[in-house]
Design a protein around this motif. Structure first.
Motif, PDB file in Angstrom:
ATOM      1  N   ALA A 147      16.072  -0.812  10.491  1.00  0.00           N
ATOM      2  CA  ALA A 147      15.676   0.363   9.710  1.00  0.00           C
ATOM      3  C   ALA A 147      14.575   1.142  10.419  1.00  0.00           C
ATOM      4  O   ALA A 147      14.581   2.380  10.438  1.00  0.00           O
ATOM      5  CB  ALA A 147      15.216  -0.062   8.316  1.00  0.00           C
ATOM      6  N   ASN A 148      13.634   0.424  10.993  1.00  0.00           N
ATOM      7  CA  ASN A 148      12.541   1.071  11.716  1.00  0.00           C
ATOM      8  C   ASN A 148      13.074   1.823  12.937  1.00  0.00           C
ATOM      9  O   ASN A 148      12.681   2.958  13.212  1.00  0.00           O
ATOM     10  CB  ASN A 148      11.515   0.023  12.136  1.00  0.00           C
ATOM     11  N   ARG A 149      14.014   1.196  13.692  1.00  0.00           N
ATOM     12  CA  ARG A 149      14.603   1.836  14.874  1.00  0.00           C
ATOM     13  C   ARG A 149      15.476   3.018  14.483  1.00  0.00           C
ATOM     14  O   ARG A 149      15.680   3.944  15.268  1.00  0.00           O
ATOM     15  CB  ARG A 149      15.437   0.834  15.682  1.00  0.00           C
ATOM     16  N   SER A 150      16.003   2.987  13.257  1.00  0.00           N
ATOM     17  CA  SER A 150      16.888   4.066  12.811  1.00  0.00           C
ATOM     18  C   SER A 150      16.122   5.269  12.258  1.00  0.00           C
ATOM     19  O   SER A 150      16.745   6.251  11.847  1.00  0.00           O
ATOM     20  CB  SER A 150      17.853   3.536  11.746  1.00  0.00           C
ATOM     21  N   GLY A 151      14.791   5.189  12.214  1.00  0.00           N
ATOM     22  CA  GLY A 151      14.000   6.356  11.812  1.00  0.00           C
ATOM     23  C   GLY A 151      13.390   6.272  10.431  1.00  0.00           C
ATOM     24  O   GLY A 151      12.771   7.249   9.973  1.00  0.00           O
ATOM     25  N   LEU A 152      13.531   5.147   9.724  1.00  0.00           N
ATOM     26  CA  LEU A 152      12.903   5.027   8.415  1.00  0.00           C
ATOM     27  C   LEU A 152      11.381   5.025   8.596  1.00  0.00           C
ATOM     28  O   LEU A 152      10.859   4.329   9.482  1.00  0.00           O
ATOM     29  CB  LEU A 152      13.349   3.729   7.732  1.00  0.00           C
TER      30      LEU A 152
ATOM     31  N   ARG B  12       7.523   4.328   8.884  1.00  0.00           N
ATOM     32  CA  ARG B  12       6.872   3.037   9.077  1.00  0.00           C
ATOM     33  C   ARG B  12       6.222   2.537   7.785  1.00  0.00           C
ATOM     34  O   ARG B  12       6.220   1.334   7.520  1.00  0.00           O
ATOM     35  CB  ARG B  12       5.830   3.163  10.185  1.00  0.00           C
ATOM     36  N   ALA B  13       5.695   3.461   6.988  1.00  0.00           N
ATOM     37  CA  ALA B  13       5.036   3.046   5.744  1.00  0.00           C
ATOM     38  C   ALA B  13       6.033   2.363   4.810  1.00  0.00           C
ATOM     39  O   ALA B  13       5.708   1.371   4.143  1.00  0.00           O
ATOM     40  CB  ALA B  13       4.407   4.257   5.054  1.00  0.00           C
ATOM     41  N   ILE B  14       7.232   2.893   4.758  1.00  0.00           N
ATOM     42  CA  ILE B  14       8.254   2.289   3.906  1.00  0.00           C
ATOM     43  C   ILE B  14       8.639   0.913   4.440  1.00  0.00           C
ATOM     44  O   ILE B  14       8.794  -0.051   3.665  1.00  0.00           O
ATOM     45  CB  ILE B  14       9.480   3.208   3.812  1.00  0.00           C
ATOM     46  N   VAL B  15       8.768   0.792   5.749  1.00  0.00           N
ATOM     47  CA  VAL B  15       9.122  -0.499   6.353  1.00  0.00           C
ATOM     48  C   VAL B  15       8.018  -1.515   6.077  1.00  0.00           C
ATOM     49  O   VAL B  15       8.283  -2.675   5.734  1.00  0.00           O
ATOM     50  CB  VAL B  15       9.368  -0.342   7.862  1.00  0.00           C
ATOM     51  N   THR B  16       6.755  -1.089   6.218  1.00  0.00           N
ATOM     52  CA  THR B  16       5.634  -2.000   5.955  1.00  0.00           C
ATOM     53  C   THR B  16       5.612  -2.439   4.504  1.00  0.00           C
ATOM     54  O   THR B  16       5.375  -3.622   4.186  1.00  0.00           O
ATOM     55  CB  THR B  16       4.303  -1.312   6.311  1.00  0.00           C
ATOM     56  N   LYS B  17       5.869  -1.499   3.580  1.00  0.00           N
ATOM     57  CA  LYS B  17       5.907  -1.836   2.166  1.00  0.00           C
ATOM     58  C   LYS B  17       7.035  -2.824   1.870  1.00  0.00           C
ATOM     59  O   LYS B  17       6.866  -3.780   1.111  1.00  0.00           O
ATOM     60  CB  LYS B  17       6.099  -0.550   1.347  1.00  0.00           C
ATOM     61  N   ALA B  18       8.173  -2.574   2.517  1.00  0.00           N
ATOM     62  CA  ALA B  18       9.315  -3.476   2.307  1.00  0.00           C
ATOM     63  C   ALA B  18       9.000  -4.874   2.813  1.00  0.00           C
ATOM     64  O   ALA B  18       9.374  -5.876   2.196  1.00  0.00           O
ATOM     65  CB  ALA B  18      10.552  -2.925   3.022  1.00  0.00           C
ATOM     66  N   ARG B  19       8.279  -4.964   3.934  1.00  0.00           N
ATOM     67  CA  ARG B  19       7.939  -6.275   4.477  1.00  0.00           C
ATOM     68  C   ARG B  19       7.010  -7.041   3.542  1.00  0.00           C
ATOM     69  O   ARG B  19       7.065  -8.270   3.461  1.00  0.00           O
ATOM     70  CB  ARG B  19       7.290  -6.093   5.850  1.00  0.00           C
ATOM     71  N   SER B  20       6.174  -6.294   2.816  1.00  0.00           N
ATOM     72  CA  SER B  20       5.244  -6.964   1.906  1.00  0.00           C
ATOM     73  C   SER B  20       5.963  -7.580   0.713  1.00  0.00           C
ATOM     74  O   SER B  20       5.429  -8.473   0.053  1.00  0.00           O
ATOM     75  CB  SER B  20       4.188  -5.965   1.404  1.00  0.00           C
ATOM     76  N   TYR B  21       7.163  -7.082   0.400  1.00  0.00           N
ATOM     77  CA  TYR B  21       7.917  -7.637  -0.718  1.00  0.00           C
ATOM     78  C   TYR B  21       8.601  -8.960  -0.362  1.00  0.00           C
ATOM     79  O   TYR B  21       9.095  -9.659  -1.245  1.00  0.00           O
ATOM     80  CB  TYR B  21       8.981  -6.642  -1.193  1.00  0.00           C
ATOM     81  N   LEU B  22       8.696  -9.256   0.951  1.00  0.00           N
ATOM     82  CA  LEU B  22       9.314 -10.515   1.339  1.00  0.00           C
ATOM     83  C   LEU B  22       8.418 -11.674   0.972  1.00  0.00           C
ATOM     84  O   LEU B  22       7.206 -11.633   1.193  1.00  0.00           O
ATOM     85  CB  LEU B  22       9.569 -10.534   2.860  1.00  0.00           C
TER      86      LEU B  22
END
Length: 847
Positions: A499-504, A506-516
């Motif tokens: 998702a990060n490489r596809s242009g999403l 970074r803030a959204i990716v970081t938030k998503a990682r925190s949900y793991l």
């Protein structure tokens, strides 16, 4: 093998690509109907033909197949009585006959050199079409043109004469000055293959003839003069006559071919099969393919030999394909592939299934040698999005429809492909359905390939004995897939990285990682650790395989050297045999001449002298030959001794050695080179000379003998047991003897052998043996015999001997080695050379 599944696997694209390599349009049409087979014998035969064609194509020989036009539609015409084939149809049959003759000659000529067993047997079933070829060749040349036949020559000459007359008449009109003003042109004009005059409309009555045409302006009329009309009419008649005669010739040849119509009907399918298998081989050679080996089957599917795919490349990806190894494990018929999106899971799934279908079609596959694949009777696939508005199917419903079909019809010989199993619905419910489906297919014994992102299915693959996990590799540094398949390790989906490489953002990716959750993170670490361990095992396996390869190469090299030595030995034996035969032949001829001379007339003094001289010359020749051999042998021994001295000096220079290995000498050389101890008070050494009464050892068998009397040329009469023989002095070895002095002896008590139950003839009595045999003795008995031998060697100043103890379980061998290592009078001991007994025999040298 439904068409939809084969289309999804790109099978038809591969088949169409292979069809372009056919030389005949008929074979291309036949290959377009070709599909996967289920009969093992048919598949094996097709692959054998392809393998033999591959060897032929890769050889420097000329192509065996030549193209031929379509002839399938001509066979029904040939069956009709009084039918007539056209010229181009006859030429097509001629090309077919020529192609049949060519392939037969080329394949049979290469049969022995290239091992073309199946191809040779197939071309031998082709009927002989030489007679039809000759029949057509009589009237049509190799370019397809009609030959200048005698029956047509007169008609053609008449036509040529008429055309010359027409040309002459037209020239007369165009060159006539009286009508020159009436002509628009001095050149004739052609209309409907007839020569006409272009006449001005105002002078049309100046020339008698037929008006064929008027120009659009009306200023010019095209007239054919009356005398030219008659000639053109004659020309038309002769040309019609010619066509009638040609038709008659074609009808005659067609009638002759009618008798051989069964030959063409038999040859055509054979030629199509040869063309098809040759095209398959050509495609395989160009794409660097191999023919897969079959998997050996057992009573139960779980014990079948597993598939093995080495360096697999999808044939449609070309240079972009990443070679992957897919080694399956015995009993693991469910392969669950996990990993990131765009990582190659579906491509791997399709590649395995496509290879299976290509293999069952007799096609080679783009992989490495050693690849093996099983046979499947049916294939079911659920690949891609099956959503359909027309049929009111959602994505999940479409998947379930395909899976239901597979579950209803699959068996132990089925291949089932399930892409993204359990997707399109609630993950928990989808995973439950997926595990239930896999339970059913495992019960059937089907071979199943699954791709998924569900973590529950990863655990299912890890815990179920019939399943094995696999993952597509992901590069941590570049955050991109490598498209390599790692067996035995589940993979992560890597959704956040992709998702990060596809242009999403970074803030959204970081938030998503925190949900793991931490638990998911721990699982990721575990998978990463397993992947790293698997990579280490791969490296170790490659190193082990390389070592095994080097050992095999070394063994092959040693075997090759041994073979060369044996070949050299055989050559030397043959050379010696030829020399002996030549010497015997020449000697026989001379002897026959002497016998003939003695028989003719009286026996005179001169004849007797010549006989004696012949015998002396013969004896001298043998002695000279022996002397030459002895000199060569001494030279070899001297060279060997010098080399061993150099090697010994090098070893001593590098590291002090307690034991200096030396060459094992012959018995005679050992005795000759022996240096006696300080004089023993009890006995005096007697010089070794050949004399009457001396004891000797005779020949390689070392038989004991006593010299009786000396003959000429260093020959002795020797007593061997109850026999007397004449033996050369060089073939005997003197046995050392001792002279008993008048001084009192020192008595030495030797080990007794009273408790030894088994004593053979080689047991040392009062003198040491050159070869001590301990075979058949128990360990305690053998050691006492050895001790007795060593005591005798010490008393008699005996320096070298050998011990035969055999190999067996190594008990006697070890006992002898242990005893010798602690005996104080031993200089060195070692195993014999391989040709003299190896580890079953030990050489001993005394101090």
């Amino acid at each position: 093998m439904n068409k939809k599944t084969l289309t999804e696997l790109d099978y038809y694209k591969i088949r169409d690509a292979i069809a372009t390599y056919c030389v005949s349009d008929e074979t291309k049409a036949l290959l377009a109907t070709h599909g996967p087979l289920t009969d093992a014998q048919q598949i094996a035969y097709s692959k054998q033909l392809g393998q033999e064609w591959t060897r032929y194509i890769q050889s420097p020989r000329q192509p065996a197949l030549s193209a031929w036009p379509e002839i399938h539609s001509l066979i029904p015409i040939l069956r009709v009585q009084d039918a007539v084939l056209a010229q181009e149809q006859l030429y097509a049959l001629a090309l077919f006959c020529r192609s049949v003759q060519k392939i037969r000659e080329h394949i049979l000529a290469a049969e022995q050199d290239l091992a073309l067993t199946a191809l040779a047997q197939l071309v031998q079933t082709l009927p002989d079409l030489q007679q039809p070829q000759q029949q057509i060749g009589r009237i049509i040349d190799t370019n397809g043109a009609l030959k200048d036949l005698p029956e047509l020559r007169a008609i053609k000459n008449t036509i040529a004469s008429i055309k010359r007359d027409i040309t002459a008449l037209m020239h007369k009109y165009t060159s006539d000055t009286s009508i020159a003003s009436a002509l628009e042109s001095t050149l004739p004009v052609y209309r409907a293959d007839r020569q006409l005059l272009a006449v001005k409309s105002g002078h049309k009555n100046s020339i008698k003839g037929i008006v064929h045409e008027v120009s659009q302006s009306g200023q010019t009329v095209y007239i054919e003069p009356e005398d030219v009309v008659r000639k053109n009419n004659d020309l038309i008649q002769e040309e019609f006559h010619l066509q009638q005669e040609i038709r008659h010739i074609f009808q005659t040849v067609t009638a002759q071919l009618h008798e051989n119509v069964t030959l063409f009907k038999t040859a055509l399918p054979i030629m199509e099969q040869l063309d098809k298998t040759c095209a398959i081989a050509k495609w395989g050679v160009e794409h660097n393919c191999v023919f897969a080996l079959p998997c050996q089957q057992s009573d139960t599917p779980q014990n079948d030999e597993p598939p093995l795919i080495l360096q697999a490349r999808h044939p449609l990806l070309g240079d972009k394909a990443v070679p992957v190894d897919i080694p399956f494990i015995t009993g693991k018929r469910i392969l669950i592939i996990t990993g990131p999106n765009t990582g190659g899971k579906t491509v791997t799934l399709k590649t395995i299934a496509l290879f299976a279908m290509m293999n069952q079609s007799g096609f080679p596959i783009p992989a490495a040698e050693g690849t093996r694949l099983p046979l499947f009777s049916s294939i079911f696939a659920d690949i891609g999005d099956e959503q359909s508005l027309d049929q009111s199917l959602s994505t999940f419903s479409g998947h379930m429809k395909n899976i239901a079909t597979a579950v209803r019809h699959a068996d132990k010989n089925s291949l089932v492909l399930l892409d993204e199993l359990g997707s399109g619905t609630d993950p928990q419910e989808g995973s439950a359905i997926a595990m239930a489906v896999l339970d059913t297919l495992i019960k059937y014994g089907s071979f199943v390939l699954v791709t998924t992102h569900h973590g529950i299915l990863k655990n299912y693959g890890y815990t179920h004995p019939a399943c094995i996990n696999a993952s597509v590799e992901f590069n941590e540094d570049t955050l991109s897939p490598t498209y390599r398949l790692v067996m035995g390790v589940p993979g992560e989906s890597r959704a956040l990285e992709i998702a990060n490489r596809s242009g999403l953002p970074r803030a959204i990716v970081t938030k998503a990682r925190s949900y793991l959750t931490n638990e998911q993170a721990d699982i990721s670490k575990l998978i990463n650790g397993l992947t790293a361990k698997h990579a280490e095992l791969d490296v170790l396996k490659k190193e082990f395989d390389q070592q095994q390869k080097e050992l095999r190469n070394q063994q092959r090299s040693a075997d090759l050297k041994d073979l060369k030595l044996k070949q050299k030995e055989l050559e030397l034996k043959k050379h010696g045999q030829k020399q002996a035969e030549r010497f015997l032949s020449e000697s026989r001829k001379q002897l026959e001449n002497l016998v003939r001379s003695l028989k003719e007339g009286e026996v005179t003094h001169e004849k007797a002298v010549s006989v004696k001289q012949y015998i002396n010359d013969l004896t001298q020749a043998v002695d000279d030959h022996d002397t030459a051999i002895e000199a060569e042998e001494q030279e070899i021994i001297q060279t060997q001794q010098e080399i061993e001295k150099q090697l010994t000096a090098e070893k001593l220079h590098k590291k002090p050695q307690h034991k200096i290995p030396k060459k094992r000498l012959k018995t005679a050389d050992a005795l000759a080179a022996a240096t006696p101890f300080a004089p023993v008070e009890t006995e005096a050494q007697v010089p070794l000379v050949f004399k009457e009464g001396a004891e000797v050892l005779v020949g390689a068998s070392r038989n004991h003998g006593i010299l009786l009397s000396k003959q000429k040329n260093n020959y002795w009469n020797v007593q061997l047991g109850s026999m007397k023989m004449t033996i050369r002095e060089k073939d005997m070895t003197l046995i050392p003897t001792t002279a008993i002095p008048s001084t009192p002896q020192i008595t030495i008590d030797l080990v007794k052998s009273d408790d030894v139950d088994i004593i053979d003839s080689d047991f040392p009595g009062n003198k040491p043996l050159f070869e001590l045999r301990l075979l058949g003795l128990r360990c305690e008995q053998a050691i006492k015999v050895l001790q007795h031998q060593l005591d005798l060697c010490t008393m008699h100043n005996f320096h070298e001997f050998s011990i035969i103890h055999g190999k067996g379980n190594g008990i006697l061998q070890q006992a002898v080695q242990d005893y010798l290592s602690h005996y104080p009078g031993i200089a060195e001991f070692k195993f014999a050379t391989p040709e003299d007994g190896g580890t079953g025999k030990t050489y001993v040298k005394m101090l």
